[in-house]
Design a protein around this motif. Structure first.
Motif, PDB file in Angstrom:
ATOM      1  N   VAL A  38       0.843  -1.196   0.000  1.00  0.00           N
ATOM      2  CA  VAL A  38       0.000   0.000   0.000  1.00  0.00           C
ATOM      3  C   VAL A  38       0.878   1.246   0.000  1.00  0.00           C
ATOM      4  CG1 VAL A  38      -1.889  -1.180   1.160  1.00  0.00           C
ATOM      5  CG2 VAL A  38      -0.185   0.034   2.523  1.00  0.00           C
ATOM      6  N   ALA A  39       0.298   2.353  -0.429  1.00  0.00           N
ATOM      7  CA  ALA A  39       1.027   3.619  -0.490  1.00  0.00           C
ATOM      8  C   ALA A  39       1.457   4.054   0.904  1.00  0.00           C
ATOM      9  CB  ALA A  39       0.143   4.693  -1.117  1.00  0.00           C
ATOM     10  N   HIS A  40       2.588   4.720   0.970  1.00  0.00           N
ATOM     11  CA  HIS A  40       3.167   5.118   2.257  1.00  0.00           C
ATOM     12  C   HIS A  40       2.213   5.985   3.068  1.00  0.00           C
ATOM     13  CE1 HIS A  40       6.199   6.155   5.206  1.00  0.00           C
ATOM     14  NE2 HIS A  40       6.023   7.438   4.951  1.00  0.00           N
ATOM     15  N   GLU A  41       1.581   6.965   2.426  1.00  0.00           N
ATOM     16  CA  GLU A  41       0.683   7.864   3.144  1.00  0.00           C
ATOM     17  C   GLU A  41      -0.516   7.106   3.701  1.00  0.00           C
ATOM     18  OE1 GLU A  41       1.008  11.026   4.088  1.00  0.00           O
ATOM     19  OE2 GLU A  41       3.055  10.812   3.325  1.00  0.00           O
ATOM     20  N   PHE A  42      -1.029   6.149   2.944  1.00  0.00           N
ATOM     21  CA  PHE A  42      -2.156   5.351   3.429  1.00  0.00           C
ATOM     22  C   PHE A  42      -1.719   4.485   4.604  1.00  0.00           C
ATOM     23  CE2 PHE A  42      -4.925   1.571   3.312  1.00  0.00           C
ATOM     24  CZ  PHE A  42      -6.162   2.192   3.442  1.00  0.00           C
ATOM     25  N   ALA A  43      -0.535   3.923   4.527  1.00  0.00           N
ATOM     26  CA  ALA A  43      -0.016   3.112   5.633  1.00  0.00           C
ATOM     27  C   ALA A  43       0.098   3.948   6.910  1.00  0.00           C
ATOM     28  CB  ALA A  43       1.339   2.521   5.262  1.00  0.00           C
ATOM     29  N   LYS A  44       0.526   5.187   6.774  1.00  0.00           N
ATOM     30  CA  LYS A  44       0.640   6.071   7.947  1.00  0.00           C
ATOM     31  C   LYS A  44      -0.727   6.349   8.563  1.00  0.00           C
ATOM     32  CE  LYS A  44       3.252   9.704   7.667  1.00  0.00           C
ATOM     33  NZ  LYS A  44       3.891  10.923   7.104  1.00  0.00           N
ATOM     34  N   ARG A  45      -1.742   6.512   7.726  1.00  0.00           N
ATOM     35  CA  ARG A  45      -3.085   6.762   8.246  1.00  0.00           C
ATOM     36  C   ARG A  45      -3.625   5.540   8.984  1.00  0.00           C
ATOM     37  NH1 ARG A  45      -3.664   9.535   3.267  1.00  0.00           N
ATOM     38  NH2 ARG A  45      -4.861   7.831   2.325  1.00  0.00           N
ATOM     39  N   LEU A  46      -3.333   4.364   8.463  1.00  0.00           N
ATOM     40  CA  LEU A  46      -3.747   3.136   9.147  1.00  0.00           C
ATOM     41  C   LEU A  46      -3.126   3.063  10.540  1.00  0.00           C
ATOM     42  CD1 LEU A  46      -3.402   0.478   6.296  1.00  0.00           C
ATOM     43  CD2 LEU A  46      -5.543   1.222   7.356  1.00  0.00           C
ATOM     44  N   GLU A  47      -1.837   3.323  10.612  1.00  0.00           N
ATOM     45  CA  GLU A  47      -1.129   3.240  11.890  1.00  0.00           C
ATOM     46  C   GLU A  47      -1.605   4.310  12.861  1.00  0.00           C
ATOM     47  OE1 GLU A  47       2.793   3.449  10.185  1.00  0.00           O
ATOM     48  OE2 GLU A  47       3.155   1.333  10.648  1.00  0.00           O
ATOM     49  N   LYS A  48      -1.964   5.485  12.348  1.00  0.00           N
ATOM     50  CA  LYS A  48      -2.471   6.555  13.205  1.00  0.00           C
ATOM     51  C   LYS A  48      -3.810   6.168  13.819  1.00  0.00           C
ATOM     52  CE  LYS A  48      -3.842  11.435  13.133  1.00  0.00           C
ATOM     53  NZ  LYS A  48      -3.987  12.646  12.298  1.00  0.00           N
ATOM     54  N   ASN A  49      -4.667   5.521  13.043  1.00  0.00           N
ATOM     55  CA  ASN A  49      -5.988   5.144  13.524  1.00  0.00           C
ATOM     56  C   ASN A  49      -5.935   4.027  14.567  1.00  0.00           C
ATOM     57  OD1 ASN A  49      -7.195   7.012  11.860  1.00  0.00           O
ATOM     58  ND2 ASN A  49      -7.652   5.552  10.229  1.00  0.00           N
ATOM     59  N   ASP A  50      -4.992   3.119  14.406  1.00  0.00           N
ATOM     60  CA  ASP A  50      -4.829   2.014  15.370  1.00  0.00           C
ATOM     61  C   ASP A  50      -3.426   1.453  15.172  1.00  0.00           C
ATOM     62  OD1 ASP A  50      -4.749  -0.618  16.560  1.00  0.00           O
ATOM     63  OD2 ASP A  50      -6.935  -0.584  16.619  1.00  0.00           O
ATOM     64  N   PRO A  51      -2.480   1.786  16.074  1.00  0.00           N
ATOM     65  CA  PRO A  51      -1.089   1.380  15.880  1.00  0.00           C
ATOM     66  C   PRO A  51      -0.900  -0.121  15.703  1.00  0.00           C
ATOM     67  CG  PRO A  51      -1.238   3.041  17.587  1.00  0.00           C
ATOM     68  CD  PRO A  51      -2.648   2.659  17.244  1.00  0.00           C
ATOM     69  N   VAL A  52      -1.659  -0.940  16.424  1.00  0.00           N
ATOM     70  CA  VAL A  52      -1.464  -2.393  16.350  1.00  0.00           C
ATOM     71  C   VAL A  52      -2.130  -2.963  15.097  1.00  0.00           C
ATOM     72  CG1 VAL A  52      -1.903  -4.607  17.467  1.00  0.00           C
ATOM     73  CG2 VAL A  52      -1.265  -2.617  18.847  1.00  0.00           C
ATOM     74  N   ARG A  53      -3.423  -2.708  14.966  1.00  0.00           N
ATOM     75  CA  ARG A  53      -4.127  -3.238  13.793  1.00  0.00           C
ATOM     76  C   ARG A  53      -3.666  -2.537  12.520  1.00  0.00           C
ATOM     77  NH1 ARG A  53      -7.968  -2.995  17.874  1.00  0.00           N
ATOM     78  NH2 ARG A  53      -8.934  -5.009  18.415  1.00  0.00           N
ATOM     79  N   GLY A  54      -3.301  -1.268  12.635  1.00  0.00           N
ATOM     80  CA  GLY A  54      -2.796  -0.549  11.473  1.00  0.00           C
ATOM     81  C   GLY A  54      -1.531  -1.167  10.930  1.00  0.00           C
ATOM     82  N   GLU A  55      -0.642  -1.596  11.823  1.00  0.00           N
ATOM     83  CA  GLU A  55       0.591  -2.276  11.399  1.00  0.00           C
ATOM     84  C   GLU A  55       0.260  -3.573  10.661  1.00  0.00           C
ATOM     85  OE1 GLU A  55       4.749  -3.029  11.064  1.00  0.00           O
ATOM     86  OE2 GLU A  55       3.653  -1.205  11.632  1.00  0.00           O
TER      87      GLU A  55
END
Length: 213
Positions: free
Chosen positions: A70-87
């Motif tokens: 996935v795109a880097h910016e989208f990955a950052k948004r995932l991690e911001k919303n939930d660090p564990v599940r986002g990873e």
């Protein structure tokens, strides 16, 4: 491999498809431009061609020859919303090219066939899902399936483009299509055998256009 390399490899393995080279290149360009403009691909077919529609969706909606992170910016948004599940999601999700097979929605298909018109079952989905700029891919060995003819007419009314993957004659669908790839065969099983390497090549070519890894 680049799109040109993938196409050359296809024609090297299936020399009979050299007659379809121009149409395959045009189909690649049509689909590339559609996805570039945030359009989507709807795919319809009956029997074995319905399985081919599902197969194509499987290659476009996830990694095929590449991993497609996935795109880097989208990955950052995932991690911001939930660090564990986002990873977890960052490492699980793959880049996708939006495609829908119209043969897999069992409840909708049977309800519409029972309540309305079996021949218009794909047309109903084209009417509901499709928008101007999308593409409808009809896969038909004969080119004569009535439910695909009605779907193609509906797509044209929605200002969509119609792409046909068929046999030598093209049938009734050919004149309704913006572009027809007619494989040089007349027997159903041979036509189907030639369809698979074409759509595999197109999926690989599109992947090379949109994804680096």
């Amino acid at each position: 491999m680049t799109a040109n390399q993938i196409l050359s490899d296809l024609l090297g393995r299936y020399p009979a498809l050299a007659a379809c080279r121009t149409e395959i290149e045009a189909a690649h360009a049509l689909l590339r431009d559609t996805f570039s403009a945030d359009g989507k691909l709807l795919i319809a077919g009956n029997g074995g061609s319905a399985s081919d529609a599902n197969h194509i969706v499987g290659e476009l909606m996830k990694g095929f020859l590449k991993k497609r992170p996935v795109a880097h910016e989208f990955a950052k948004r995932l991690e911001k919303n939930d660090p564990v599940r986002g990873e977890k999601l960052k490492n699980s999700l793959q880049g996708a090219l939006p495609a829908i097979a119209l043969s897999v929605h069992g409840s909708l298909l049977t309800a519409f066939m029972n309540d309305a018109d079996p021949d218009a079952v794909f047309a109903q989905q084209v009417y509901g899902y499709g928008k101007k700029g999308d593409v409808l891919l009809c896969i038909s060995t004969s080119g004569n399936s009535e439910n695909l003819v009605l779907a193609a007419l509906t797509a044209a009314a929605k200002e969509m483009r119609v792409l046909l993957l068929t046999g030598e004659s093209g049938g009734r669908l050919a004149p309704l299509s913006d572009l027809a790839i007619r494989v040089p065969a007349t027997d159903t099983h041979v036509i189907q055998e030639l369809h698979l390497p074409i759509y595999h090549a197109l999926c690989g070519m599109l992947e090379s256009d949109f994804f680096e890894v």
